[in-house]
Motif scaffolding. Structure first.
Motif, PDB file in Angstrom:
ATOM      1  N   ALA A 150       0.833  -1.211   0.000  1.00 46.28           N
ATOM      2  CA  ALA A 150       0.000   0.000   0.000  1.00 46.28           C
ATOM      3  C   ALA A 150       0.866   1.258   0.000  1.00 46.28           C
ATOM      4  O   ALA A 150       0.577   2.216  -0.726  1.00 46.28           O
ATOM      5  N   ALA A 151       1.930   1.269   0.785  1.00 45.52           N
ATOM      6  CA  ALA A 151       2.812   2.435   0.839  1.00 45.52           C
ATOM      7  C   ALA A 151       3.559   2.613  -0.485  1.00 45.52           C
ATOM      8  O   ALA A 151       3.705   3.744  -0.970  1.00 45.52           O
ATOM      9  N   ALA A 152       4.018   1.526  -1.086  1.00 53.56           N
ATOM     10  CA  ALA A 152       4.725   1.630  -2.371  1.00 53.56           C
ATOM     11  C   ALA A 152       3.819   2.241  -3.434  1.00 53.56           C
ATOM     12  O   ALA A 152       4.230   3.104  -4.203  1.00 53.56           O
ATOM     13  N   ARG A 153       2.563   1.812  -3.452  1.00 46.44           N
ATOM     14  CA  ARG A 153       1.597   2.372  -4.415  1.00 46.44           C
ATOM     15  C   ARG A 153       1.274   3.832  -4.090  1.00 46.44           C
ATOM     16  O   ARG A 153       1.200   4.673  -4.988  1.00 46.44           O
ATOM     17  N   ALA A 154       1.074   4.128  -2.816  1.00 43.22           N
ATOM     18  CA  ALA A 154       0.751   5.498  -2.411  1.00 43.22           C
ATOM     19  C   ALA A 154       1.899   6.455  -2.727  1.00 43.22           C
ATOM     20  O   ALA A 154       1.664   7.603  -3.124  1.00 43.22           O
TER      21      ALA A 154
END
Length: 180
Positions: A150-154
């Motif tokens: 989720a953080a990589a995408r965000a």
């Protein structure tokens, strides 16, 4: 450790600020992120605040791409990159799993994105999201690493508009074969 295999930047819906100079040549900063520029022209951001996912990095670099490749070609290139990452890791990576490959429009640009899980022999896995971004005559590669998907995408979602804004503040590239 795994960051050696990827260019990277970060997360956080943080406010942007430009240097007070004229728009030409100004640089953007993002609250909570430390910005560095390598001699190669690659710009790196590292998360340095609670407002972004710890250990997140983002990097971007201008590319000479003039057209967006088909999704299948982008996927094939990413799979080749994954194989080379494992082979050149000296045993630090056991595999790179492709989670998702997608095409989208974001911030007025065409993007191709691959999301991957980097599986380390040490047990500390990392997520990597990489995008090819094309808007008008400009193209960039943007890579995000983070401790979770989720953080990589965000990180990408946050920084694609930052990179595009930064590009709009810089002089346009000279046409091929012509001196500036």
């Amino acid at each position: 450790m795994i960051r050696l295999f990827a260019l990277a930047l970060g997360l956080a819906l943080a406010p942007l600020s430009a240097a007070p100079a004229a728009a030409q040549g100004a640089t953007l900063s993002v609250d909570g992120w430390e910005r560095q520029t390598a001699e190669t022209g690659t710009v790196y951001f590292r998360c340095r605040a609670a407002s972004c996912a710890a250990q997140s990095t983002i990097s971007y670099r201008s590319q000479s791409v003039t057209r967006m490749p088909p999704v299948a070609e982008f996927r094939r290139r990413q799979e080749e990159t994954n194989r080379r990452m494992v082979e050149s890791s000296n045993g630090r990576l056991t595999r790179v799993e492709m989670i998702d490959v997608a095409e989208a429009d974001q911030a007025g640009a065409k993007t191709l994105t691959a999301v991957k899980l980097l599986v380390a022999s040490s047990g500390t896995n990392q997520y990597l999201a990489t995008s090819l971004v094309l808007q008008g005559g400009r193209a960039f590669s943007i890579v995000s690493t983070a401790p979770n998907e989720a953080a990589a995408r965000a990180n990408l979602k946050t920084f694609i508009p930052v990179v595009l804004l930064q590009a709009n503040m810089a002089p346009a590239p000279a046409p091929a074969g012509r001196a500036p």
